[in-house]
Design a protein around this motif. Structure first.
Motif, PDB file in Angstrom:
ATOM      1  N   ASP A  56       0.855  -1.184   0.000  1.00  0.00           N
ATOM      2  CA  ASP A  56       0.000   0.000   0.000  1.00  0.00           C
ATOM      3  C   ASP A  56       0.894   1.236   0.000  1.00  0.00           C
ATOM      4  OD1 ASP A  56      -1.949   1.933   0.252  1.00  0.00           O
ATOM      5  OD2 ASP A  56      -2.803   1.120   2.100  1.00  0.00           O
ATOM      6  N   GLY A  57       0.791   2.044  -1.046  1.00  0.00           N
ATOM      7  CA  GLY A  57       1.645   3.226  -1.178  1.00  0.00           C
ATOM      8  C   GLY A  57       2.961   2.942  -1.890  1.00  0.00           C
ATOM      9  N   LEU A  58       3.154   1.705  -2.308  1.00  0.00           N
ATOM     10  CA  LEU A  58       4.374   1.345  -3.047  1.00  0.00           C
ATOM     11  C   LEU A  58       4.375   2.069  -4.390  1.00  0.00           C
ATOM     12  CD1 LEU A  58       6.906  -0.514  -3.400  1.00  0.00           C
ATOM     13  CD2 LEU A  58       5.334  -2.153  -4.488  1.00  0.00           C
ATOM     14  N   VAL A  59       5.469   2.734  -4.696  1.00  0.00           N
ATOM     15  CA  VAL A  59       5.625   3.420  -5.985  1.00  0.00           C
ATOM     16  C   VAL A  59       6.415   2.496  -6.905  1.00  0.00           C
ATOM     17  CG1 VAL A  59       6.577   5.422  -7.199  1.00  0.00           C
ATOM     18  CG2 VAL A  59       5.567   5.701  -4.910  1.00  0.00           C
ATOM     19  N   GLN A  60       5.799   2.145  -8.019  1.00  0.00           N
ATOM     20  CA  GLN A  60       6.456   1.291  -9.000  1.00  0.00           C
ATOM     21  C   GLN A  60       6.770   2.111 -10.249  1.00  0.00           C
ATOM     22  OE1 GLN A  60       3.337  -1.749  -9.298  1.00  0.00           O
ATOM     23  NE2 GLN A  60       4.771  -3.173  -8.332  1.00  0.00           N
ATOM     24  N   THR A  61       7.857   1.768 -10.891  1.00  0.00           N
ATOM     25  CA  THR A  61       8.255   2.434 -12.123  1.00  0.00           C
ATOM     26  C   THR A  61       7.614   1.735 -13.306  1.00  0.00           C
ATOM     27  OG1 THR A  61      10.353   3.049 -11.128  1.00  0.00           O
ATOM     28  CG2 THR A  61      10.228   3.144 -13.518  1.00  0.00           C
ATOM     29  N   GLY A  62       7.081   2.530 -14.227  1.00  0.00           N
ATOM     30  CA  GLY A  62       6.541   2.011 -15.483  1.00  0.00           C
ATOM     31  C   GLY A  62       7.540   2.317 -16.584  1.00  0.00           C
ATOM     32  N   ARG A  63       7.147   3.189 -17.507  1.00  0.00           N
ATOM     33  CA  ARG A  63       8.085   3.595 -18.565  1.00  0.00           C
ATOM     34  C   ARG A  63       9.192   4.441 -17.955  1.00  0.00           C
ATOM     35  NH1 ARG A  63       5.184   4.937 -24.320  1.00  0.00           N
ATOM     36  NH2 ARG A  63       3.877   3.077 -24.283  1.00  0.00           N
ATOM     37  N   PRO A  64      10.375   4.354 -18.490  1.00  0.00           N
ATOM     38  CA  PRO A  64      11.433   5.244 -18.030  1.00  0.00           C
ATOM     39  C   PRO A  64      11.048   6.705 -18.288  1.00  0.00           C
ATOM     40  CG  PRO A  64      12.353   3.438 -19.317  1.00  0.00           C
ATOM     41  CD  PRO A  64      10.854   3.380 -19.478  1.00  0.00           C
ATOM     42  N   GLU A  65      11.439   7.601 -17.414  1.00  0.00           N
ATOM     43  CA  GLU A  65      11.076   9.016 -17.523  1.00  0.00           C
ATOM     44  C   GLU A  65      11.461   9.629 -18.862  1.00  0.00           C
ATOM     45  OE1 GLU A  65      11.914  11.731 -14.267  1.00  0.00           O
ATOM     46  OE2 GLU A  65      11.986  10.000 -12.923  1.00  0.00           O
ATOM     47  N   MET A  66      12.552   9.212 -19.436  1.00  0.00           N
ATOM     48  CA  MET A  66      13.003   9.829 -20.678  1.00  0.00           C
ATOM     49  C   MET A  66      12.305   9.257 -21.905  1.00  0.00           C
ATOM     50  SD  MET A  66      14.764  12.385 -20.056  1.00  0.00           S
ATOM     51  CE  MET A  66      13.892  12.719 -18.542  1.00  0.00           C
ATOM     52  N   HIS A  67      11.425   8.269 -21.707  1.00  0.00           N
ATOM     53  CA  HIS A  67      10.633   7.737 -22.814  1.00  0.00           C
ATOM     54  C   HIS A  67       9.270   8.407 -22.798  1.00  0.00           C
ATOM     55  CE1 HIS A  67      12.971   3.679 -23.122  1.00  0.00           C
ATOM     56  NE2 HIS A  67      13.758   4.735 -23.189  1.00  0.00           N
ATOM     57  N   ILE A  68       8.783   8.770 -23.952  1.00  0.00           N
ATOM     58  CA  ILE A  68       7.466   9.394 -24.057  1.00  0.00           C
ATOM     59  C   ILE A  68       6.410   8.394 -23.605  1.00  0.00           C
ATOM     60  CG2 ILE A  68       5.755  10.326 -25.673  1.00  0.00           C
ATOM     61  CD1 ILE A  68       8.129  11.427 -27.304  1.00  0.00           C
ATOM     62  N   GLY A  69       5.496   8.864 -22.756  1.00  0.00           N
ATOM     63  CA  GLY A  69       4.433   8.016 -22.243  1.00  0.00           C
ATOM     64  C   GLY A  69       3.291   7.861 -23.228  1.00  0.00           C
ATOM     65  N   ALA A  70       2.292   7.098 -22.801  1.00  0.00           N
ATOM     66  CA  ALA A  70       1.059   6.907 -23.567  1.00  0.00           C
ATOM     67  C   ALA A  70      -0.073   6.993 -22.551  1.00  0.00           C
ATOM     68  CB  ALA A  70       1.069   5.567 -24.282  1.00  0.00           C
ATOM     69  N   HIS A  71      -0.357   8.226 -22.105  1.00  0.00           N
ATOM     70  CA  HIS A  71      -1.325   8.387 -21.022  1.00  0.00           C
ATOM     71  C   HIS A  71      -2.234   9.592 -21.186  1.00  0.00           C
ATOM     72  CE1 HIS A  71       1.113  11.593 -19.174  1.00  0.00           C
ATOM     73  NE2 HIS A  71       2.122  10.903 -19.667  1.00  0.00           N
ATOM     74  N   ALA A  72      -1.874  10.574 -21.985  1.00  0.00           N
ATOM     75  CA  ALA A  72      -2.704  11.773 -22.171  1.00  0.00           C
ATOM     76  C   ALA A  72      -2.478  12.308 -23.583  1.00  0.00           C
ATOM     77  CB  ALA A  72      -2.361  12.842 -21.136  1.00  0.00           C
ATOM     78  N   LYS A  73      -3.356  11.930 -24.478  1.00  0.00           N
ATOM     79  CA  LYS A  73      -3.222  12.295 -25.890  1.00  0.00           C
ATOM     80  C   LYS A  73      -2.971  13.794 -26.056  1.00  0.00           C
ATOM     81  CE  LYS A  73      -5.430  11.578 -30.326  1.00  0.00           C
ATOM     82  NZ  LYS A  73      -6.578  10.989 -31.020  1.00  0.00           N
ATOM     83  N   GLY A  74      -1.950  14.112 -26.839  1.00  0.00           N
ATOM     84  CA  GLY A  74      -1.589  15.498 -27.098  1.00  0.00           C
ATOM     85  C   GLY A  74      -0.656  16.106 -26.064  1.00  0.00           C
ATOM     86  N   HIS A  75      -0.390  15.378 -24.979  1.00  0.00           N
ATOM     87  CA  HIS A  75       0.461  15.901 -23.897  1.00  0.00           C
ATOM     88  C   HIS A  75       1.600  14.952 -23.531  1.00  0.00           C
ATOM     89  CE1 HIS A  75      -2.329  19.204 -23.012  1.00  0.00           C
ATOM     90  NE2 HIS A  75      -3.244  18.335 -23.403  1.00  0.00           N
ATOM     91  N   ASN A  76       1.669  13.812 -24.164  1.00  0.00           N
ATOM     92  CA  ASN A  76       2.658  12.798 -23.784  1.00  0.00           C
ATOM     93  C   ASN A  76       4.104  13.236 -23.992  1.00  0.00           C
ATOM     94  OD1 ASN A  76       0.819  10.767 -22.940  1.00  0.00           O
ATOM     95  ND2 ASN A  76       0.373  10.327 -25.089  1.00  0.00           N
ATOM     96  N   ALA A  77       4.369  13.989 -25.040  1.00  0.00           N
ATOM     97  CA  ALA A  77       5.747  14.337 -25.384  1.00  0.00           C
ATOM     98  C   ALA A  77       6.451  15.147 -24.301  1.00  0.00           C
ATOM     99  CB  ALA A  77       5.783  15.103 -26.707  1.00  0.00           C
ATOM    100  N   HIS A  78       5.701  15.914 -23.511  1.00  0.00           N
ATOM    101  CA  HIS A  78       6.337  16.786 -22.521  1.00  0.00           C
ATOM    102  C   HIS A  78       5.833  16.545 -21.091  1.00  0.00           C
ATOM    103  CE1 HIS A  78       2.722  18.891 -23.963  1.00  0.00           C
ATOM    104  NE2 HIS A  78       2.595  19.240 -22.695  1.00  0.00           N
ATOM    105  N   SER A  79       5.304  15.341 -20.841  1.00  0.00           N
ATOM    106  CA  SER A  79       4.760  15.081 -19.506  1.00  0.00           C
ATOM    107  C   SER A  79       5.198  13.729 -18.964  1.00  0.00           C
ATOM    108  CB  SER A  79       3.235  15.130 -19.536  1.00  0.00           C
ATOM    109  OG  SER A  79       2.717  14.028 -20.273  1.00  0.00           O
ATOM    110  N   LEU A  80       4.968  13.571 -17.658  1.00  0.00           N
ATOM    111  CA  LEU A  80       5.107  12.291 -16.984  1.00  0.00           C
ATOM    112  C   LEU A  80       3.725  11.873 -16.523  1.00  0.00           C
ATOM    113  CD1 LEU A  80       8.245  12.961 -14.747  1.00  0.00           C
ATOM    114  CD2 LEU A  80       8.135  11.612 -16.858  1.00  0.00           C
ATOM    115  N   GLY A  81       3.414  10.598 -16.629  1.00  0.00           N
ATOM    116  CA  GLY A  81       2.128  10.070 -16.188  1.00  0.00           C
ATOM    117  C   GLY A  81       2.283   9.295 -14.895  1.00  0.00           C
ATOM    118  N   VAL A  82       1.455   9.649 -13.916  1.00  0.00           N
ATOM    119  CA  VAL A  82       1.439   8.964 -12.621  1.00  0.00           C
ATOM    120  C   VAL A  82       0.041   8.399 -12.423  1.00  0.00           C
ATOM    121  CG1 VAL A  82       1.657   9.237 -10.116  1.00  0.00           C
ATOM    122  CG2 VAL A  82       3.170  10.530 -11.650  1.00  0.00           C
TER     123      VAL A  82
END
Length: 144
Positions: A56-82
């Motif tokens: 509970d409260g464990l933070v896990q890493t998904g995509r590396p920070e320097m890789h573009i995410g796939a979480h908010a269309k139109g905003h992925n290139a310059h954001s981090l998704g949590v």
């Protein structure tokens, strides 16, 4: 190296899960893998698993920070998704972990509280993360 100017919060819209499960869900959709950079667990990894206080409260890493995410269309290139595991109810430990993670990411990438956004603030068809974002930003604006 890409420039990160926003942090976008999400929820899993499920009462259970972790980064590994979200990775599998996203791959089933045909994606390269998990679209989020970080996942904050709620102590329930699978639908029928008992609550596990250790995760509970464990933070896990998904995509590396320097890789573009796939979480908010139109905003992925310059954001981090949590992503917080949950729908509309989250645990106290998730909020403790969220505040710590957000402060770390803000410092690392020089991001102001105003640039910490909920997915629904960028897409009116979403309710995610089902959190009071003004309150989250007010907490982040206070000294640690």
């Amino acid at each position: 190296m890409r420039t990160i100017s926003q942090i976008i919060l999400h929820c899993s819209d499920s009462g259970f899960g972790n980064a590994e499960l979200i990775d599998a869900w996203h791959r089933e959709r045909g994606w390269e893998g998990i679209g989020y950079h970080f996942v904050i667990c709620n102590g329930q990894a699978a639908a029928h698993n008992a609550y596990n206080a250790a995760t509970d409260g464990l933070v896990q890493t998904g995509r590396p920070e320097m890789h573009i995410g796939a979480h908010a269309k139109g905003h992925n290139a310059h954001s981090l998704g949590v992503c917080l595991i949950g729908e509309r109810r989250f645990t106290g430990m998730q909020f403790v972990a969220l505040q710590s993670l957000l402060r770390t990411l803000q410092k690392r990438h020089h991001i102001a509280p105003a640039a910490v956004l909920g997915h629904a603030e960028l897409d009116p068809h979403k309710t995610c993360p089902n959190l009071p974002m003004a309150w989250i930003r007010a907490v982040l604006a206070q000294p640690a």
